[in-house]
Design an enzyme around this catalytic site. Structure first.
Site, PDB file in Angstrom:
ATOM      1  N   GLU A 305      -5.749   3.172   2.325  1.00  0.00           N
ATOM      2  CA  GLU A 305      -4.372   3.635   2.404  1.00  0.00           C
ATOM      3  C   GLU A 305      -3.873   4.198   1.075  1.00  0.00           C
ATOM      4  O   GLU A 305      -3.181   5.219   1.051  1.00  0.00           O
ATOM      5  CB  GLU A 305      -3.455   2.483   2.845  1.00  0.00           C
ATOM      6  CG  GLU A 305      -3.703   1.975   4.253  1.00  0.00           C
ATOM      7  CD  GLU A 305      -3.207   2.927   5.320  1.00  0.00           C
ATOM      8  OE1 GLU A 305      -3.525   4.127   5.263  1.00  0.00           O
ATOM      9  OE2 GLU A 305      -2.483   2.475   6.221  1.00  0.00           O
ATOM     10  N   SER A 306      -4.181   3.541  -0.021  1.00  0.00           N
ATOM     11  CA  SER A 306      -3.542   3.928  -1.290  1.00  0.00           C
ATOM     12  C   SER A 306      -4.467   3.927  -2.500  1.00  0.00           C
ATOM     13  O   SER A 306      -4.013   4.248  -3.597  1.00  0.00           O
ATOM     14  CB  SER A 306      -2.397   2.959  -1.591  1.00  0.00           C
ATOM     15  OG  SER A 306      -2.901   1.670  -1.910  1.00  0.00           O
TER      16      SER A 306
END
Length: 486
Positions: A305-306
């Site tokens: 995700e990040s």
């Protein structure tokens, strides 16, 4: 008699005046009821249900316009343009917003707003075929186009002006995709919207762009007739949106290319394991202990995700280590999405909530991969894919089978029959593949070993060969409507 006639005439005139007061201008009526009603189509370029809420360019535009008016938005999809026209003619909708182009058929129900953009029309071909470079090559080719589409109208104009010999084969609406015809070899070339192809090329990687036709397709909203104030307001809205630069940003973000999955080298991952993970590992472990999940599964999701960056932000507004939207964060009680500890705990709770929806009869590792896929695309879309899988005589409880059918949710012949409509079905497949890879890399770190009994560890032993890892369990009918072919 004269007095009676005069009285009757006065009564009629009074009635006419009263009727006028009961039918205020459309814009005033919208503000009075506090609701803007927008009809649309369930398409990737317009409106669809994403993992954490409604998405699509037309939804974003309509939301911004409703906010400008200070009213709530009610947006709903219909079957086709004819249904949109009927909805406006009946006064049930104020606006039709679905990547539309004005044609004579709209004149009976609506007034066109000023175009807010134009879409290039692409000629596409199979990678192994002859690349087309101009319209002359189309005249003797097997050319596919959807019947009654804007692309067919463009071809009709080309035929009547510069290319009289031009011929094409019509693909019936909602039956097949012209791009699919090219991919299968049934057609040499097809004409498609550039915006639509930005989504379709994920499904048909062997289909490439040859060239763009000289004519682009204008797109605009359709406003119900006899509503000049509303039409003027819509036009002013788009003019302001263009001046501020927000329109250009929304158009850019609406492309199917904006969510490409980046395939980073293992070396970069290892650098982040050494430099970033130590700051967050304790929180991943605590969140795992609270939810019963493997901490490395949570860490793998967070990395996808990040890349474990608490300042990360997506074009759609998701933020933080676990990239949660504002609505999801609010539902989970998360106050600061940029706080890595809060984000990790909230993301773990959300993943655990998704896992609870997966039928308990589904054994590992499939249950974990279903959970991760639903985390990405939404549980409803996952169920639609399982229904399609079962309708084709395959096991809906096997991830190896369902992963093959998830991309079908991006094909019109399938998503028009699915309860939750269109989905970027290739994305959860890529998402799970990435999570599996990161999970294996985390378990291969020095000093780490799979934790026997956890869902992630069980899954890690079976990700290499699709189909070989699936546990055979009896298929059970899914709870929603059946898909084509059932």
């Amino acid at each position: 008699m004269a007095a009676a006639a005069l009285a009757a005439l006065l009564a009629v005139l009074v009635g006419i005046g009263s009727c006028g007061k009961l039918a205020p201008p459309a814009l005033d009526a919208i503000r009075a009821r506090g609701e803007l009603r927008v009809a649309t189509l369930n398409l990737p370029t317009c409106y669809y249900l994403g993992a954490q809420g409604t998405e699509g360019l037309e939804f974003e535009l309509a939301s911004a316009y409703a906010a400008r008016l200070g009213v709530r938005l009610t947006m709903y999809p219909l079957a086709n343009e004819r249904a949109l026209q009927a909805e406006l003619a009946a006064g049930r909708a104020d606006i039709a917003a679905a990547s539309l182009t004005n044609t004579p058929e709209w004149s009976r129900a609506a007034e066109p707003a000023e175009p807010y953009g134009s879409i290039p029309q692409l000629v596409v071909y199979q990678r192994n075929g002859v690349r087309p470079r101009d319209t002359l090559q189309l005249e003797s080719a097997r050319l596919a186009v959807r019947a009654g589409s804007a692309q067919e109208r463009i071809l009709q104009r080309l035929k009547s002006t510069v290319a009289p010999p031009l011929q094409w084969e019509e693909t019936a609406p909602s039956v097949a995709d012209p791009v699919e015809d090219v991919d299968s070899g049934e057609a040499q070339y097809a004409i498609v919207d550039a915006r639509e192809f930005s989504f379709a090329h994920h499904l048909y990687p062997d289909v490439e762009v040859g060239f763009a036709l000289p004519e682009e397709r204008p797109v605009q909203w359709m406003v119900r007739r006899d509503a000049p104030g509303l039409l003027g307001s819509v036009n002013a809205f788009f003019r302001d949106l263009r001046v501020t630069g927000r329109l250009a940003l929304l158009l850019q973000q609406s492309s199917g290319d904006t969510r490409r999955f980046e395939y980073e080298e293992s070396r970069e991952f290892q650098e982040h394991v050494a430099e970033r993970l130590p700051h967050y590992r304790a929180w991943f472990e605590k969140a795992a202990g609270d939810t019963g999940l493997d901490w490395r599964l949570l860490a793998a999701v967070g990395y996808q995700e990040s890349k474990w960056d608490p300042r990360a932000q997506s074009d759609e507004g998701a933020r933080g280590v676990m990239m949660l939207t504002a609505d999801t964060a609010q539902a989970l009680g998360l106050k600061d999405r940029t706080d890595p500890e809060q984000s990790i705990y909230a993301g773990a709770r959300y993943l655990a909530q998704v896992r609870e929806k997966i039928p308990e009869r589904i054994a590992e590792p499939d249950r974990t991969w279903f959970t991760v896929a639903a985390y990405n695309v939404g549980f409803g879309h996952l169920e639609d894919a399982r229904i399609i899988t079962q309708s084709l005589g395959k096991d809906p409880d096997s991830w190896a089978e369902v992963r093959l059918r998830l991309p079908l949710l991006a094909q019109e012949r399938w998503y028009t029959h699915a309860r939750h409509g269109y989905a970027r079905g290739w994305e959860p497949v890529q998402f799970v593949d990435r999570i599996q890879r990161f999970l294996r890399l985390l378990e291969w770190q020095p000093g780490e070993s799979p934790q026997v009994g956890t869902s992630a560890a069980a899954a890690a032993t079976a990700v290499a060969s699709p189909g070989g890892a699936a546990t055979a369990v009896p298929a059970r009918a899914a709870p929603h409507s059946s898909a084509p072919g059932s």
